[in-house]
Design a protein around this motif. Structure first.
Motif, PDB file in Angstrom:
ATOM      1  N   VAL A 238       5.832  15.864  11.481  1.00 54.28           N
ATOM      2  CA  VAL A 238       4.945  15.623  10.347  1.00 54.28           C
ATOM      3  C   VAL A 238       3.576  15.227  10.874  1.00 54.28           C
ATOM      4  O   VAL A 238       3.459  14.503  11.863  1.00 54.28           O
ATOM      5  N   GLU A 239       2.539  15.716  10.203  1.00 55.85           N
ATOM      6  CA  GLU A 239       1.179  15.333  10.571  1.00 55.85           C
ATOM      7  C   GLU A 239       0.859  13.981   9.937  1.00 55.85           C
ATOM      8  O   GLU A 239       1.011  13.797   8.728  1.00 55.85           O
ATOM      9  N   LYS A 240       0.427  13.044  10.774  1.00 55.99           N
ATOM     10  CA  LYS A 240       0.145  11.695  10.290  1.00 55.99           C
ATOM     11  C   LYS A 240      -1.280  11.292  10.640  1.00 55.99           C
ATOM     12  O   LYS A 240      -1.778  11.643  11.710  1.00 55.99           O
ATOM     13  N   LEU A 241      -1.889  10.541   9.756  1.00 57.06           N
ATOM     14  CA  LEU A 241      -3.147   9.877  10.054  1.00 57.06           C
ATOM     15  C   LEU A 241      -2.851   8.418  10.390  1.00 57.06           C
ATOM     16  O   LEU A 241      -1.780   7.903  10.069  1.00 57.06           O
ATOM     17  N   ILE A 242      -3.771   7.741  11.030  1.00 59.47           N
ATOM     18  CA  ILE A 242      -3.541   6.366  11.455  1.00 59.47           C
ATOM     19  C   ILE A 242      -3.369   5.470  10.227  1.00 59.47           C
ATOM     20  O   ILE A 242      -4.262   5.400   9.373  1.00 59.47           O
ATOM     21  N   PRO A 243      -2.217   4.803  10.105  1.00 63.31           N
ATOM     22  CA  PRO A 243      -2.006   3.941   8.926  1.00 63.31           C
ATOM     23  C   PRO A 243      -2.915   2.714   8.951  1.00 63.31           C
ATOM     24  O   PRO A 243      -3.242   2.185  10.016  1.00 63.31           O
ATOM     25  N   GLU A 244      -3.314   2.292   7.768  1.00 64.03           N
ATOM     26  CA  GLU A 244      -4.164   1.115   7.633  1.00 64.03           C
ATOM     27  C   GLU A 244      -3.488   0.115   6.696  1.00 64.03           C
ATOM     28  O   GLU A 244      -2.906   0.505   5.681  1.00 64.03           O
ATOM     29  N   PRO A 245      -3.541  -1.155   7.002  1.00 65.13           N
ATOM     30  CA  PRO A 245      -2.939  -2.154   6.109  1.00 65.13           C
ATOM     31  C   PRO A 245      -3.701  -2.259   4.796  1.00 65.13           C
ATOM     32  O   PRO A 245      -4.926  -2.093   4.760  1.00 65.13           O
ATOM     33  N   ILE A 246      -2.973  -2.517   3.738  1.00 64.41           N
ATOM     34  CA  ILE A 246      -3.582  -2.760   2.427  1.00 64.41           C
ATOM     35  C   ILE A 246      -3.857  -4.255   2.312  1.00 64.41           C
ATOM     36  O   ILE A 246      -2.936  -5.067   2.356  1.00 64.41           O
ATOM     37  N   VAL A 247      -5.116  -4.610   2.204  1.00 63.77           N
ATOM     38  CA  VAL A 247      -5.507  -6.015   2.105  1.00 63.77           C
ATOM     39  C   VAL A 247      -5.605  -6.380   0.628  1.00 63.77           C
ATOM     40  O   VAL A 247      -6.457  -5.858  -0.099  1.00 63.77           O
ATOM     41  N   LYS A 248      -4.720  -7.242   0.186  1.00 63.89           N
ATOM     42  CA  LYS A 248      -4.734  -7.671  -1.208  1.00 63.89           C
ATOM     43  C   LYS A 248      -5.772  -8.752  -1.407  1.00 63.89           C
ATOM     44  O   LYS A 248      -5.951  -9.638  -0.556  1.00 63.89           O
ATOM     45  N   ARG A 249      -6.463  -8.706  -2.526  1.00 68.63           N
ATOM     46  CA  ARG A 249      -7.456  -9.725  -2.835  1.00 68.63           C
ATOM     47  C   ARG A 249      -6.770 -11.016  -3.258  1.00 68.63           C
ATOM     48  O   ARG A 249      -5.823 -11.016  -4.024  1.00 68.63           O
ATOM     49  N   ARG A 250      -7.257 -12.104  -2.712  1.00 62.40           N
ATOM     50  CA  ARG A 250      -6.706 -13.419  -3.057  1.00 62.40           C
ATOM     51  C   ARG A 250      -7.813 -14.313  -3.579  1.00 62.40           C
ATOM     52  O   ARG A 250      -8.935 -14.315  -3.072  1.00 62.40           O
ATOM     53  N   PHE A 251      -7.515 -15.073  -4.603  1.00 63.35           N
ATOM     54  CA  PHE A 251      -8.503 -15.943  -5.217  1.00 63.35           C
ATOM     55  C   PHE A 251      -8.023 -17.402  -5.100  1.00 63.35           C
ATOM     56  O   PHE A 251      -6.871 -17.710  -5.371  1.00 63.35           O
ATOM     57  N   PHE A 252      -8.922 -18.255  -4.674  1.00 62.43           N
ATOM     58  CA  PHE A 252      -8.581 -19.662  -4.490  1.00 62.43           C
ATOM     59  C   PHE A 252      -9.459 -20.514  -5.388  1.00 62.43           C
ATOM     60  O   PHE A 252     -10.694 -20.352  -5.426  1.00 62.43           O
ATOM     61  N   ASN A 253      -8.846 -21.450  -6.084  1.00 58.70           N
ATOM     62  CA  ASN A 253      -9.615 -22.350  -6.939  1.00 58.70           C
ATOM     63  C   ASN A 253     -10.532 -23.239  -6.104  1.00 58.70           C
ATOM     64  O   ASN A 253     -10.145 -23.788  -5.092  1.00 58.70           O
TER      65      ASN A 253
END
Length: 255
Positions: A238-253
């Motif tokens: 299978v042809e693959k591209l370099i995987p990248e992590p998904i950075v979830k947005r976090r909010f802090f009070n």
């Protein structure tokens, strides 16, 4: 077009309850541009057990019905295997079907809301046997949605992921659609599948998904997905591209 994940076989799982429904679904597949499809009934998921020999026989019978009705669809036997404690034993007992004749690509399903703690260790043991893991519909797994690093880690270690075409075009709702888009944008998916069932919002939308992929990610990306489906069913790389992590947005009070 090749569909690597579908539930067309009648009276074998939750996909189709009659031969008539299966033939209608097969016609819909052809209308959507699909020429060949893997029959992937659920196996060892707590509700259904569909042994290798049975699936081979039922797929052959279904092909005879398709030919009799002049429906130009080639079907091949496979399984959607739920990760479970008996999977290694089932492999040893030759009761597992793959996407290809060389027994390279295994379609693996997690529970809808979980990725068991033993998954990474078991997947590593399976891959040590020269088997490549295809992860079924990660975009609909609530555990992966909450922690995308789970998927990133598996892809980085050599697994590949299928995204359900209907997820990408919005049939499962906006939340699933956005996560499917994010998976693809971060090179964490490698192929579209229909995962077709005779249920609401479980139609064939492969052409629509590929057209959207072409528009959003470009022609080369869309062609890569189509070529990967051919590579998997042929047992090739299978042809693959370099995987990248998904950075979830976090909010802090207070910050």
């Amino acid at each position: 077009m090749i569909d690597l994940h579908s539930h067309l076989l009648p009276n074998i799982d939750d996909g189709s309850k009659s031969l008539r429904a299966s033939l209608r679904m097969a016609n819909e597949a052809v209308e959507n541009g699909i020429e060949a499809a893997l029959m992937t009934p659920h196996h060892m998921n707590g509700h259904y057990v569909n042994h290798k020999a049975d699936v081979i026989q039922l797929t052959s019978q279904f092909q005879e019905h398709l030919d009799k009705e002049n429906i130009p669809l080639q079907v091949f036997p496979s399984q959607e295997v739920r990760i479970n404690g008996g999977l290694i034993e089932a492999l040893d007992n030759d009761d597992i079907l793959f996407a290809d004749d060389s027994n390279r690509y295994l379609l693996l399903e997690f529970p809808d809301d979980d990725v068991p703690t033993y998954s990474e260790d078991m997947i590593f043991k399976i891959m040590q046997r020269g088997i490549s893991i295809q992860i079924a519909h990660p975009e609909r797994n609530t555990k992966i949605m909450a922690d995308p690093d789970i998927l990133y880690s598996l892809i980085e270690k050599g697994a590949i992921a299928q995204v359900t075409a209907s997820s990408y075009v919005g049939s499962f709702g906006k939340k699933v659609q956005k996560f499917a888009e994010s998976i693809i944008a971060h090179n964490l998916a490698h192929v579209f599948v229909s995962d077709a069932h005779d249920l609401p919002n479980r139609d064939y939308e492969m052409r629509e998904a590929l057209n959207k992929l072409n528009s959003v990610m470009g022609k080369a990306y869309q062609q890569q997905f189509e070529k990967n489906a051919e590579a998997i069913i042929d047992g090739n790389n299978v042809e693959k591209l370099i995987p990248e992590p998904i950075v979830k947005r976090r909010f802090f009070n207070g910050f």
